[in-house]
Design an enzyme around this catalytic site. Structure first.
Site, PDB file in Angstrom:
ATOM      1  N   GLY A 192       0.850  -1.188   0.000  1.00 38.88           N
ATOM      2  CA  GLY A 192       0.000   0.000   0.000  1.00 38.88           C
ATOM      3  C   GLY A 192       0.882   1.233   0.000  1.00 38.88           C
ATOM      4  O   GLY A 192       2.032   1.210  -0.485  1.00 38.88           O
ATOM      5  N   HIS A 454       3.264  27.648 -20.688  1.00 38.32           N
ATOM      6  CA  HIS A 454       4.130  26.784 -21.482  1.00 38.32           C
ATOM      7  C   HIS A 454       5.592  27.136 -21.236  1.00 38.32           C
ATOM      8  O   HIS A 454       5.922  28.312 -21.227  1.00 38.32           O
ATOM      9  CB  HIS A 454       3.820  26.938 -22.976  1.00 38.32           C
TER      10      HIS A 454
END
Ligand code: FAD
Ligand code: NAI
Length: 475
Positions: A192, A454
């Protein structure tokens, strides 16, 4: 006469200390009782999260990720490192210092908000003066009375039956975060969140790590496509994960730990390791709370029974965080703490259980919010899916980390975003935009129409949104 408070918070973890601060902000006279001790016996508020959970694990993950980068990836950037070494003692000392900064920060916040802090264990005594009498034992010894009580006593690691933690050879999260040198061979039971994070830390430092997982599927709660991609990356790194095992006898000796188990094919196997971390989930903690004295209702797992608003069966007694139902996450505990403080002050506190993000801080990181593709199928919801690989993202290429993808799931009719699942660089940060989008019930088109900087990894989220409508621009 006992000191009287409007609100007494039992437990100073993220659920408790945040509830105390919010209640104080709303004008209440607040006490917070926490028993956690630092190495010198002094107070160490912050609970599991600060002392043996979120914070120290992320400190070790960061240090070892730097080491991993320098060992294997700097060369790609033209950087040569000679004589690279990891001073584990220094790494652990740094981690301890990070923890202390957080402990000190919380003590400062208690002062700033005029919260009375009691260092000791709290237990219910009786109903008193229209509220509840609480006994404090430890560094602070006194009985105090609160009109409203918020129980935030957290959780403890679950041990395997017949194999108690000794924190030397058989480790819970506590011992796992105090290992002083990289073991040659490390075993973990349970793949987990803790298994993967702690396994990654010690693999990066050279340990041969084997994780034994009981379930036949890897990360069952995670979207299947994302879990598959993550497993591929972990396999490549050499993190050995055996699924579908049944753990048998565990024996300790001077040499270490020997684990007998049967593999997925039913064949008898054994694993010999220096240390074994058992990470098979956590159990709610009400030890020493004396819940019986006032008739506070617990369920069969020992969790305090609460309604959707964190009200217990007793008037004026609330419970939040790991000690109640729901995901055992620090931010979930905090949200519940804030909401309860606001309800006590007559406001309308709110927690949206559908938009609680999950993050696994491995490399690649795994993060998600909302429903998986499997859940949508099971719920009979018609959906559209869009994925965008980091391989096609300019920033990821520049970073030199193109593993993984962003996957967005939206309602087929309304286009409302129902889930976002990410495996890859900085997934922990990228998921925040998706949580906000879901909280505002955005459509995938909303995200597709928003200008993203960007080059940035976040363009992958925008592209995944475009992919829902089959119109990616860069893939
Ligand atoms: P806790 O943080 O457990 O705090 C409870 C506090 O109550 C403790 O200080 C305890 O000493 C005190 N207490 C208990 N009983 C009494 C009493 N009777 N009297 C006085 N004091 C008492 N979650 C995340 O969201 N992100 C992560 O990255 C993350 N990493 C984790 C890593 C590890 C290794 C572990 C084990 C957990 C991690 N978690 C993470 C989970 C997170 O730590 C818990 O969800 C969170 O701490 C729960 O907060 P809480 O306030 O409910 O309880
Ligand atoms: P977990 O619930 O994440 O994983 C436990 C794993 O052990 C599961 O895969 C389960 O199938 C397996 N398992 C259970 N019994 C087993 C057995 N007998 N033999 C073999 N496998 C067995 O629990 P974990 O890792 O202990 O972490 C506890 C909790 O702490 C998490 O669920 C999470 O809430 C919190 N946490 C959160 C983190 C984060 O947000 N990044 C980091 C670490 C912990």
């Amino acid at each position: 006469m006992s000191k009287q408070f409007d609100v007494i918070v039992i437990g100073g973890g993220p659920g408790g200390y945040i509830a105390a601060i919010r209640a104080a902000q709303l004008g209440k006279n607040v006490a917070c009782i926490d028993e956690w001790k630092n190495a010198k016996g002094g107070p160490a508020p912050g609970g599991t999260c600060t002392n043996v959970g979120c914070i120290p694990s992320k400190a070790l993950l960061q240090s070892t990720e730097h080491f991993e980068q320098a060992s294997h990836h700097f060369a790609d950037h033209g950087i040569t490192v000679k004589g690279l070494a990891m001073d584990v003692a220094k790494m652990v000392a740094r981690k301890d210092n990070v923890v202390k900064q957080n402990n000190d920060g919380i003590l400062y916040l208690f002062k700033k908000n005029k919260i009375s802090f009691f260092h000791g264990r709290a237990s219910f005594v009786k109903v008193a003066d229209g509220g509840y009498e609480i006994k404090v034992t430890g560094a602070a010894e006194e009985n105090i009375v609160g009109q409203q009580i918020i129980v935030a006593t957290g959780s403890n690691a679950r041990a395997l039956p017949g194999t108690p933690f000794d924190e030397e050879l058989i480790l819970s999260n506590d011992g796992a975060l105090r290992i002083q040198s990289a073991p040659k061979k490390l075993g973990l039971i349970g793949s987990g969140v803790i298994g993967l994070e702690m396994g990654s830390v010690w693999r990066r430092l050279g340990a041969e790590v084997t994780i034994l997982e009981g379930l036949p599927t890897f990360l069952g709660a995670v979207d299947e496509q994302i879990a598959k991609e993550a497993k591929k990356a972990f396999d490549k790194q050499g993190l050995k994960i055996e699924l579908g095992v049944k753990v048998g006898d565990i024996k300790t000796s001077k040499k270490g730990v020997s684990i007998a188990y049967t593999n997925a094919k039913g064949e008898a196997q054994s694993l010999d390791v220096e240390k074994l971390i058992v990470s098979i989930g956590r159990v709610p903690n009400t030890i020493g709370l004396n819940a019986e004295a006032v008739g506070l209702q617990l369920d069969e797992r020992g969790a305090i029974v609460v309604d959707g608003d964190c009200r217990t069966n007793l008037p004026g007694v609330w419970a939040v965080g790991d000690v109640v139902r729901g995901p055992m996450l620090a931010h979930k505990a905090e949200e519940e703490g804030v909401a309860v403080a606001e309800r006590i002050a007559g406001q309308h506190g709110h927690v949206n259980f559908n938009t609680i993000p999950w993050v696994i801080y491995t490399s690649p990181e795994i993060a998600w919010v909302g429903r998986t593709e499997q859940q949508l199928k099971a719920d009979g919801v018609a959906y559209k899916a869009g994925t965008f690989p980091f391989l096609a993202n300019g920033r990821a290429r520049a970073l030199g980390d193109t593993t993984g993808m962003v996957k967005m799931l939206a309602d087929a009719k309304t286009d409302e975003i129902l889930g976002v699942h990410i495996v890859g660089p900085m997934a922990s940060e990228l998921i925040a935009e998706c949580v906000v989008a879901m909280e505002f019930r955005a459509s995938s088109e909303d995200i597709a129409r928003i200008c993203h900087a960007h080059p940035s990894l976040s363009e992958s989220t925008k592209e995944a949104a475009l992919a829902v409508d089959k119109r990616t621009l860069n893939f």
